[in-house]
Design a protein around this motif. Structure first.
Motif, PDB file in Angstrom:
ATOM      1  N   LEU A  38       0.620  -1.032   0.233  1.00 38.35           N
ATOM      2  CA  LEU A  38       0.000   0.140  -0.102  1.00 38.35           C
ATOM      3  C   LEU A  38       0.730   1.342   0.118  1.00 38.35           C
ATOM      4  O   LEU A  38       1.580   1.358   0.969  1.00 38.35           O
ATOM      5  CB  LEU A  38      -0.874   0.035   1.239  1.00 38.35           C
ATOM      6  CG  LEU A  38      -1.721   1.172   1.459  1.00 38.35           C
ATOM      7  CD1 LEU A  38      -2.834   1.301   0.077  1.00 38.35           C
ATOM      8  CD2 LEU A  38      -2.553   1.120   2.767  1.00 38.35           C
ATOM      9  N   ASP A  39       0.620   2.081  -0.991  1.00 36.07           N
ATOM     10  CA  ASP A  39       1.559   3.385  -1.022  1.00 36.07           C
ATOM     11  C   ASP A  39       0.433   4.463  -0.968  1.00 36.07           C
ATOM     12  O   ASP A  39      -0.737   4.719  -1.687  1.00 36.07           O
ATOM     13  CB  ASP A  39       2.244   3.391  -2.522  1.00 36.07           C
ATOM     14  CG  ASP A  39       3.016   4.848  -2.499  1.00 36.07           C
ATOM     15  OD1 ASP A  39       2.838   5.467  -1.697  1.00 36.07           O
ATOM     16  OD2 ASP A  39       3.578   4.917  -3.596  1.00 36.07           O
ATOM     17  N   ILE A  40       0.640   5.379   0.250  1.00 37.00           N
ATOM     18  CA  ILE A  40      -0.246   6.284   0.226  1.00 37.00           C
ATOM     19  C   ILE A  40       0.536   7.753   0.737  1.00 37.00           C
ATOM     20  O   ILE A  40       0.084   8.637   1.288  1.00 37.00           O
ATOM     21  CB  ILE A  40      -1.262   6.100   1.615  1.00 37.00           C
ATOM     22  CG1 ILE A  40      -0.226   5.732   2.869  1.00 37.00           C
ATOM     23  CG2 ILE A  40      -2.187   5.218   1.495  1.00 37.00           C
ATOM     24  CD1 ILE A  40      -1.158   5.657   4.319  1.00 37.00           C
ATOM     25  N   SER A  41       1.883   7.757  -0.101  1.00 33.15           N
ATOM     26  CA  SER A  41       2.567   8.601   0.265  1.00 33.15           C
ATOM     27  C   SER A  41       2.023  10.083  -0.410  1.00 33.15           C
ATOM     28  O   SER A  41       1.157  10.006  -1.381  1.00 33.15           O
ATOM     29  CB  SER A  41       3.953   8.291  -0.428  1.00 33.15           C
ATOM     30  OG  SER A  41       3.859   7.976  -1.882  1.00 33.15           O
ATOM     31  N   HIS A  42       2.848  11.171  -0.122  1.00 33.01           N
ATOM     32  CA  HIS A  42       2.430  12.478  -0.627  1.00 33.01           C
ATOM     33  C   HIS A  42       0.953  12.850  -0.567  1.00 33.01           C
ATOM     34  O   HIS A  42       0.384  13.244  -1.444  1.00 33.01           O
ATOM     35  CB  HIS A  42       3.056  12.668  -2.080  1.00 33.01           C
ATOM     36  CG  HIS A  42       4.407  12.445  -2.200  1.00 33.01           C
ATOM     37  ND1 HIS A  42       5.165  13.448  -2.109  1.00 33.01           N
ATOM     38  CD2 HIS A  42       5.322  11.378  -2.198  1.00 33.01           C
ATOM     39  CE1 HIS A  42       6.713  13.180  -2.153  1.00 33.01           C
ATOM     40  NE2 HIS A  42       6.382  11.706  -2.339  1.00 33.01           N
ATOM     41  N   ASN A  43       0.439  12.770   0.708  1.00 32.39           N
ATOM     42  CA  ASN A  43      -1.037  13.048   0.981  1.00 32.39           C
ATOM     43  C   ASN A  43      -1.060  13.934   2.136  1.00 32.39           C
ATOM     44  O   ASN A  43       0.134  14.485   2.766  1.00 32.39           O
ATOM     45  CB  ASN A  43      -1.752  11.836   1.018  1.00 32.39           C
ATOM     46  CG  ASN A  43      -2.181  11.002  -0.206  1.00 32.39           C
ATOM     47  OD1 ASN A  43      -2.869  11.823  -1.102  1.00 32.39           O
ATOM     48  ND2 ASN A  43      -1.820   9.937  -0.404  1.00 32.39           N
ATOM     49  N   LYS A  44      -2.096  13.999   2.819  1.00 30.06           N
ATOM     50  CA  LYS A  44      -1.931  14.989   4.142  1.00 30.06           C
ATOM     51  C   LYS A  44      -2.488  14.001   5.216  1.00 30.06           C
ATOM     52  O   LYS A  44      -3.396  14.546   6.176  1.00 30.06           O
ATOM     53  CB  LYS A  44      -3.213  16.034   3.818  1.00 30.06           C
ATOM     54  CG  LYS A  44      -2.747  16.894   2.787  1.00 30.06           C
ATOM     55  CD  LYS A  44      -3.697  18.364   2.332  1.00 30.06           C
ATOM     56  CE  LYS A  44      -3.183  19.058   1.189  1.00 30.06           C
ATOM     57  NZ  LYS A  44      -4.289  20.108   0.914  1.00 30.06           N
ATOM     58  N   ILE A  45      -2.362  12.804   5.233  1.00 25.75           N
ATOM     59  CA  ILE A  45      -2.817  11.776   6.258  1.00 25.75           C
ATOM     60  C   ILE A  45      -2.081  12.129   7.689  1.00 25.75           C
ATOM     61  O   ILE A  45      -0.744  12.069   7.650  1.00 25.75           O
ATOM     62  CB  ILE A  45      -2.669  10.531   5.861  1.00 25.75           C
ATOM     63  CG1 ILE A  45      -3.587  10.228   4.448  1.00 25.75           C
ATOM     64  CG2 ILE A  45      -3.050   9.463   6.671  1.00 25.75           C
ATOM     65  CD1 ILE A  45      -3.218   8.833   3.444  1.00 25.75           C
ATOM     66  N   THR A  46      -2.877  12.088   8.645  1.00 31.99           N
ATOM     67  CA  THR A  46      -2.046  12.065   9.889  1.00 31.99           C
ATOM     68  C   THR A  46      -2.606  10.981  10.763  1.00 31.99           C
ATOM     69  O   THR A  46      -1.984  10.742  11.852  1.00 31.99           O
ATOM     70  CB  THR A  46      -2.623  13.417  10.728  1.00 31.99           C
ATOM     71  OG1 THR A  46      -3.947  13.598  10.708  1.00 31.99           O
ATOM     72  CG2 THR A  46      -2.183  14.487   9.909  1.00 31.99           C
ATOM     73  N   ASN A  47      -3.680  10.031  10.388  1.00 31.28           N
ATOM     74  CA  ASN A  47      -4.088   9.057  11.167  1.00 31.28           C
ATOM     75  C   ASN A  47      -3.969   7.704  10.354  1.00 31.28           C
ATOM     76  O   ASN A  47      -4.481   7.541   9.166  1.00 31.28           O
ATOM     77  CB  ASN A  47      -5.327   9.259  11.694  1.00 31.28           C
ATOM     78  CG  ASN A  47      -5.826   8.397  12.363  1.00 31.28           C
ATOM     79  OD1 ASN A  47      -6.093   6.970  12.271  1.00 31.28           O
ATOM     80  ND2 ASN A  47      -6.617   8.766  13.737  1.00 31.28           N
ATOM     81  N   LEU A  48      -3.432   6.726  10.885  1.00 27.73           N
ATOM     82  CA  LEU A  48      -3.203   5.575   9.958  1.00 27.73           C
ATOM     83  C   LEU A  48      -4.240   4.467  10.544  1.00 27.73           C
ATOM     84  O   LEU A  48      -3.915   3.244  10.337  1.00 27.73           O
ATOM     85  CB  LEU A  48      -1.698   5.047  10.181  1.00 27.73           C
ATOM     86  CG  LEU A  48      -0.591   5.933   9.338  1.00 27.73           C
ATOM     87  CD1 LEU A  48       0.761   5.494   9.589  1.00 27.73           C
ATOM     88  CD2 LEU A  48      -0.955   5.826   7.952  1.00 27.73           C
TER      89      LEU A  48
END
Length: 220
Positions: free
Chosen positions: A46-56
């Motif tokens: 899973l690649d969720i890079s370069h977003n604005k995610i703070t919660n996993l």
């Protein structure tokens, strides 16, 4: 979170390998529930890079996940990594992690089988590129290595047997206990967070300097 049709199509057609899912550069603040429901039962990468995610938290539903790429998100040490026992590779480069203690210990509990960790570009990962000294870089490596006996790669470098031996010597429990005043609770003081990572690091640096017994063959 509302999903655009483009995001669904992008996720469905991101790769011919149905075990890999890429959601990079999608301006996401979280992993969407619809994506979790559709893909979590078979995704391993899973690649969720370069977003604005703070919660996993949502990642916990990916039961078969072995690789998680979350570079360049505003993730801090306050972000708990959910239990992912199959995870072997974790990239959190260029995030906002400013302290390793107690975050690294919690990461070990959640992901005990990591063999490749990359934290480059975080304030807690000192290097020549962000103003860190050689000793800060060395301590950072040894501290992380001490937490993960199965670690093969840290950042862009292979973990050596010399590093593993030094990490075990430097951060073994009796040595750590000695840097905390026994009258103030011993190691439990560290565990419960009353000693900051910066203070802990400074004390370890001082103690390590005093205890060195000649040159060591650390290929760093």
């Amino acid at each position: 979170m509302a999903l655009t049709p483009d995001l669904i199509v992008s996720a469905d057609g991101a790769t011919d390998d149905d075990t890999r899912l890429t959601l990079a550069y999608e301006n996401l603040y979280e992993v969407p529930r619809t994506i979790v429901e559709r893909f979590s039962d078979h995704i391993q990468y899973l690649d969720i890079s370069h977003n604005k995610i703070t919660n996993l938290d949502a990642v916990v539903h990916f039961k078969h996940l072995t690789s998680l790429i979350a570079d360049a998100n505003p993730i801090t040490e306050q972000c708990a990594i959910p239990p992912l026992p199959k995870l072997q590779l974790l990239w959190l480069n260029h995030c906002k992690i400013s302290s390793l203690y107690p975050w690294a210990g919690k990461l070990k509990e959640s992901c005990p089988n990591l063999v490749h960790i990359s934290l480059m570009g975080n304030p807690a990962a000192p290097s020549y590129f962000n103003g860190g000294t050689f000793y800060e870089y060395l301590q950072y490596r040894l501290f992380v290595i001490s937490k993960f006996p199965s670690l093969n790669h840290l950042d862009d470098r292979r973990v050596t047997e010399d590093e593993k031996a030094e990490a075990n010597r430097l951060y073994r429990r009796p040595l750590v206990e000695r840097i905390v005043d026994p009258g103030s609770g011993g190691l439990s003081q560290l565990i419960h967070g009353s000693v900051s990572w910066n203070a802990f690091q400074k004390k370890m640096n001082s103690l390590w300097t005093r205890e060195k017994q000649g040159p060591r063959n650390l290929l760093i």
